[in-house]
Design a protein around this motif. Structure first.
Motif, PDB file in Angstrom:
ATOM      1  N   ARG A 186     -21.293 -10.300  16.921  1.00 12.73           N
ATOM      2  CA  ARG A 186     -19.897 -10.733  16.981  1.00 12.73           C
ATOM      3  C   ARG A 186     -19.759 -12.211  17.363  1.00 12.73           C
ATOM      4  O   ARG A 186     -18.733 -12.830  17.079  1.00 12.73           O
ATOM      5  CB  ARG A 186     -19.134  -9.853  17.968  1.00 12.73           C
ATOM      6  CG  ARG A 186     -18.995  -8.392  17.496  1.00 12.73           C
ATOM      7  CD  ARG A 186     -18.782  -7.456  18.687  1.00 12.73           C
ATOM      8  NE  ARG A 186     -18.501  -6.083  18.284  1.00 12.73           N
ATOM      9  CZ  ARG A 186     -19.407  -5.221  17.823  1.00 12.73           C
ATOM     10  NH1 ARG A 186     -20.675  -5.597  17.682  1.00 12.73           N
ATOM     11  NH2 ARG A 186     -19.063  -3.986  17.508  1.00 12.73           N
ATOM     12  N   HIS A 187     -20.777 -12.748  18.017  1.00 14.54           N
ATOM     13  CA  HIS A 187     -20.764 -14.154  18.449  1.00 14.54           C
ATOM     14  C   HIS A 187     -22.094 -14.798  18.056  1.00 14.54           C
ATOM     15  O   HIS A 187     -22.925 -15.131  18.925  1.00 14.54           O
ATOM     16  CB  HIS A 187     -20.528 -14.239  19.962  1.00 14.54           C
ATOM     17  CG  HIS A 187     -19.264 -13.563  20.409  1.00 14.54           C
ATOM     18  ND1 HIS A 187     -18.027 -14.156  20.285  1.00 14.54           N
ATOM     19  CD2 HIS A 187     -19.063 -12.320  20.932  1.00 14.54           C
ATOM     20  CE1 HIS A 187     -17.103 -13.302  20.738  1.00 14.54           C
ATOM     21  NE2 HIS A 187     -17.705 -12.195  21.135  1.00 14.54           N
ATOM     22  N   PRO A 188     -22.327 -15.002  16.776  1.00 15.36           N
ATOM     23  CA  PRO A 188     -23.628 -15.495  16.283  1.00 15.36           C
ATOM     24  C   PRO A 188     -23.985 -16.896  16.753  1.00 15.36           C
ATOM     25  O   PRO A 188     -25.150 -17.286  16.685  1.00 15.36           O
ATOM     26  CB  PRO A 188     -23.457 -15.444  14.761  1.00 15.36           C
ATOM     27  CG  PRO A 188     -21.980 -15.508  14.525  1.00 15.36           C
ATOM     28  CD  PRO A 188     -21.366 -14.770  15.673  1.00 15.36           C
TER      29      PRO A 188
ATOM     30  N   VAL B  42     -25.865 -26.405  22.521  1.00 12.10           N
ATOM     31  CA  VAL B  42     -25.626 -25.402  21.475  1.00 12.10           C
ATOM     32  C   VAL B  42     -24.393 -24.561  21.765  1.00 12.10           C
ATOM     33  O   VAL B  42     -23.600 -24.250  20.865  1.00 12.10           O
ATOM     34  CB  VAL B  42     -26.860 -24.479  21.333  1.00 12.10           C
ATOM     35  CG1 VAL B  42     -26.623 -23.414  20.267  1.00 12.10           C
ATOM     36  CG2 VAL B  42     -28.112 -25.288  21.032  1.00 12.10           C
ATOM     37  N   ILE B  43     -24.216 -24.194  23.033  1.00 11.50           N
ATOM     38  CA  ILE B  43     -23.171 -23.239  23.433  1.00 11.50           C
ATOM     39  C   ILE B  43     -22.190 -23.916  24.376  1.00 11.50           C
ATOM     40  O   ILE B  43     -22.573 -24.446  25.423  1.00 11.50           O
ATOM     41  CB  ILE B  43     -23.805 -22.017  24.123  1.00 11.50           C
ATOM     42  CG1 ILE B  43     -24.821 -21.343  23.195  1.00 11.50           C
ATOM     43  CG2 ILE B  43     -22.735 -21.030  24.556  1.00 11.50           C
ATOM     44  CD1 ILE B  43     -25.654 -20.280  23.864  1.00 11.50           C
ATOM     45  N   ASP B  44     -20.917 -23.879  24.032  1.00 13.78           N
ATOM     46  CA  ASP B  44     -19.869 -24.352  24.931  1.00 13.78           C
ATOM     47  C   ASP B  44     -19.460 -23.231  25.880  1.00 13.78           C
ATOM     48  O   ASP B  44     -19.758 -22.056  25.643  1.00 13.78           O
ATOM     49  CB  ASP B  44     -18.656 -24.817  24.136  1.00 13.78           C
ATOM     50  CG  ASP B  44     -18.957 -26.071  23.313  1.00 13.78           C
ATOM     51  OD1 ASP B  44     -19.780 -26.882  23.767  1.00 13.78           O
ATOM     52  OD2 ASP B  44     -18.376 -26.209  22.221  1.00 13.78           O
ATOM     53  N   GLY B  45     -18.736 -23.599  26.926  1.00 12.78           N
ATOM     54  CA  GLY B  45     -18.321 -22.613  27.918  1.00 12.78           C
ATOM     55  C   GLY B  45     -17.499 -21.492  27.327  1.00 12.78           C
ATOM     56  O   GLY B  45     -17.672 -20.322  27.679  1.00 12.78           O
ATOM     57  N   SER B  46     -16.588 -21.825  26.426  1.00 14.99           N
ATOM     58  CA  SER B  46     -15.734 -20.789  25.838  1.00 14.99           C
ATOM     59  C   SER B  46     -16.543 -19.808  25.000  1.00 14.99           C
ATOM     60  O   SER B  46     -16.305 -18.592  25.030  1.00 14.99           O
ATOM     61  CB  SER B  46     -14.649 -21.444  24.971  1.00 14.99           C
ATOM     62  OG  SER B  46     -15.230 -22.259  23.966  1.00 14.99           O
TER      63      SER B  46
ATOM     64  N   PHE C 215     -18.890 -14.334  24.652  1.00 18.89           N
ATOM     65  CA  PHE C 215     -20.054 -13.466  24.470  1.00 18.89           C
ATOM     66  C   PHE C 215     -20.254 -12.558  25.686  1.00 18.89           C
ATOM     67  O   PHE C 215     -20.459 -11.347  25.551  1.00 18.89           O
ATOM     68  CB  PHE C 215     -21.310 -14.302  24.239  1.00 18.89           C
ATOM     69  CG  PHE C 215     -22.585 -13.503  24.327  1.00 18.89           C
ATOM     70  CD1 PHE C 215     -23.027 -12.759  23.245  1.00 18.89           C
ATOM     71  CD2 PHE C 215     -23.338 -13.489  25.503  1.00 18.89           C
ATOM     72  CE1 PHE C 215     -24.194 -12.003  23.326  1.00 18.89           C
ATOM     73  CE2 PHE C 215     -24.504 -12.751  25.592  1.00 18.89           C
ATOM     74  CZ  PHE C 215     -24.931 -12.007  24.501  1.00 18.89           C
ATOM     75  N   LEU C 216     -20.225 -13.139  26.891  1.00 18.16           N
ATOM     76  CA  LEU C 216     -20.484 -12.350  28.098  1.00 18.16           C
ATOM     77  C   LEU C 216     -19.388 -11.310  28.319  1.00 18.16           C
ATOM     78  O   LEU C 216     -19.664 -10.192  28.767  1.00 18.16           O
ATOM     79  CB  LEU C 216     -20.610 -13.271  29.313  1.00 18.16           C
ATOM     80  CG  LEU C 216     -21.303 -12.664  30.530  1.00 18.16           C
ATOM     81  CD1 LEU C 216     -22.727 -12.253  30.184  1.00 18.16           C
ATOM     82  CD2 LEU C 216     -21.298 -13.632  31.704  1.00 18.16           C
ATOM     83  N   THR C 217     -18.142 -11.657  28.008  1.00 17.49           N
ATOM     84  CA  THR C 217     -17.049 -10.687  28.122  1.00 17.49           C
ATOM     85  C   THR C 217     -17.236  -9.536  27.136  1.00 17.49           C
ATOM     86  O   THR C 217     -16.968  -8.372  27.451  1.00 17.49           O
ATOM     87  CB  THR C 217     -15.698 -11.377  27.881  1.00 17.49           C
ATOM     88  OG1 THR C 217     -15.500 -12.389  28.881  1.00 17.49           O
ATOM     89  CG2 THR C 217     -14.553 -10.379  27.947  1.00 17.49           C
TER      90      THR C 217
END
Length: 451
Positions: free
Chosen positions: A295-297, A426-430, A435-437
């Motif tokens: 869902r969050h590639p 590569v990954i922003d906070g949002s 992803f973690l949520t």
């Protein structure tokens, strides 16, 4: 010696399967080598007679360094031996220490073919069944195993105990103080057989000499005031190099949350009532992580300098403790597998880790990683990224905590804390937060995996 793994720079010969004078065919396993990751077979790439042992059991060398000579029976190898002697002097000069000190570190050996070819060229093969003497007859050591001349363990000029990485590992497992073991290897080096034959510290003229701690499930207690130098070699050296490079080259940031675990615990219990073998908690986490990555590639990616590589396959690594370091076996294509299949493959990989038979392709190239310290009683922690992946999930233990329900009543709830370490290039906070949520929602309500 060729590199037996992608990260191998040095290695230690654990056992020679061939002796001087033996005929070697292409593909024969001539010796076993401890690399930075595991113990591996060294297969010959050429046919011939094994003419000389250069490196013996317990000795180490670097990739490209000569460990044996292969050629025709009766061939004159004096010129090659002179080259090997010069090679050893050059290696000692480069490292700033003696050749014996260098072999304290996990080194990788190389062989030289008769005819003067250097060990890092093709068509090379190692040398014979290693004794502690570098003679073609494999002379026996001058002292019994576990007892060097004078009954004292040998040290390097800097005061370090001279011991092979395998000997250090076995000593730690058996609860033996390596400082009380005398070595029977070359130059008094402590090797595997010294630990296996260890009967306790030799009698000392000093009154009140402490006995070596007995092996138990508890870590041995170090006497107050003692300083102890532990050589950094093998797995520990590789881990140190890798995490330092990753930590200081990738800008880490961390996202944390708490997860209600009661529904997941119930779901696992239900499955384990019907499954032929109990499915591990880690297999469930890997499955949820894979579904969240679908869902969050953008999280299933890595930094490539001038581009970001977003992976098509979801290959998840799990940190496994070896006692003297970590290994990260990888389950491939987790997104297309069920939790039972994931668990079966994970158990097989973990067994290979314990046996020291894990292949390089089974511990490299993870696109996402998980580290679980819950079984060690850790509430929460942050993990360093496992290259090349841009994220790693750190899991703590499950605790019972009081929470308020919708009516305002207090009830007990099983909770676990998770921390996601991200590469900010590569990954922003949002993105990391979403992803973690998603992971949290799936773990709290496993049926979401079907959505």
């Amino acid at each position: 010696m060729i590199a037996l793994s992608p990260t191998m720079e040095e290695g230690t010969i654990l056992k020679w399967n061939k002796s001087v004078g033996d005929t070697i065919d292409t593909g024969d396993v001539v010796c076993e080598v401890e690399t930075d990751k595991a113990s591996m077979d060294y297969e010959s790439t050429q046919e011939g007679k094994l003419l000389k042992i250069i490196k013996n059991e317990g000795e180490g060398a670097r990739v490209g360094e000569t460990i044996g000579i292969l050629g025709e029976e009766g061939e004159d190898i004096e010129d090659i031996l002179k080259e090997v002697e010069q090679e050893g002097k050059a290696a000692s000069s480069d490292s700033g220490e003696s050749k014996e000190e260098a072999s304290d570190q996990s080194g990788s050996q190389s062989s030289t073919q008769s005819g003067g070819q250097s060990g890092d060229q093709s068509g090379q093969s190692p040398a014979p069944s290693g004794s502690s003497a570098a003679t073609s007859g494999g002379a026996a050591p001058s002292a019994p195993a576990g007892q060097a001349a004078g009954g004292q363990p040998s040290h390097t000029a800097s005061g370090k105990i001279k011991a092979s990485p395998l000997a250090l590992k076995l000593a730690a497992q058996k609860g033996i103080d390596i400082n009380t073991v005398a070595g029977s290897g070359p130059g008094g080096r402590i090797i595997k057989r010294d630990i296996e034959n260890y009967k306790g510290p030799a009698p000392s003229a000093a009154a009140g000499a402490a006995a070596a701690p007995a092996a138990s499930s508890f870590a041995p207690v170090q006497n107050a005031g003692e300083d102890r130098e532990i050589p950094v070699a093998g797995k520990r050296a590789a881990i140190a190099k890798k995490v330092a490079n990753t930590k200081f080259s990738a800008p880490h940031f961390y996202i944390k949350n708490s997860v209600a675990m009661d529904n997941l615990i119930a779901a696992r219990g239900m499955l384990n009532k019907e499954a032929p073998q109990k499915v591990s908690f880690n297999a469930f986490i890997m499955k949820f992580a894979a579904e969240a990555l679908k869902r969050h590639p953008g999280v299933n990616a890595s930094w490539q300098g001038d581009k970001i590589l977003q992976y098509g396959s979801i290959d998840i690594a799990l940190a496994v403790d070896l006692g003297n370091g970590l290994m990260m076996p990888v389950v491939r294509n987790v997104g297309n597998k069920g939790v039972v299949q994931i668990d079966a493959e994970l158990k097989e990989l973990i067994q290979k880790v314990k046996d020291g038979t894990l292949k390089p392709e089974e511990y490299t190239g993870a696109t996402f990683s998980i580290s679980n310290l819950g079984s060690f009683g850790v509430d929460e922690f942050t993990a360093i990224l496992n290259d090349p992946g841009a994220a790693i999930l750190a899991l703590g233990k499950v605790n019972k905590v009081p929470v308020f329900d919708e009516q305002g009543n207090v009830k007990p709830e099983s909770q676990m804390k998770m921390t996601l370490s991200c590469d900010h290039r590569v990954i922003d906070g949002s993105m990391g937060g979403r992803f973690l949520t998603e992971m949290q929602r799936m773990m709290e309500n496993p049926v979401r995996v079907l959505f």
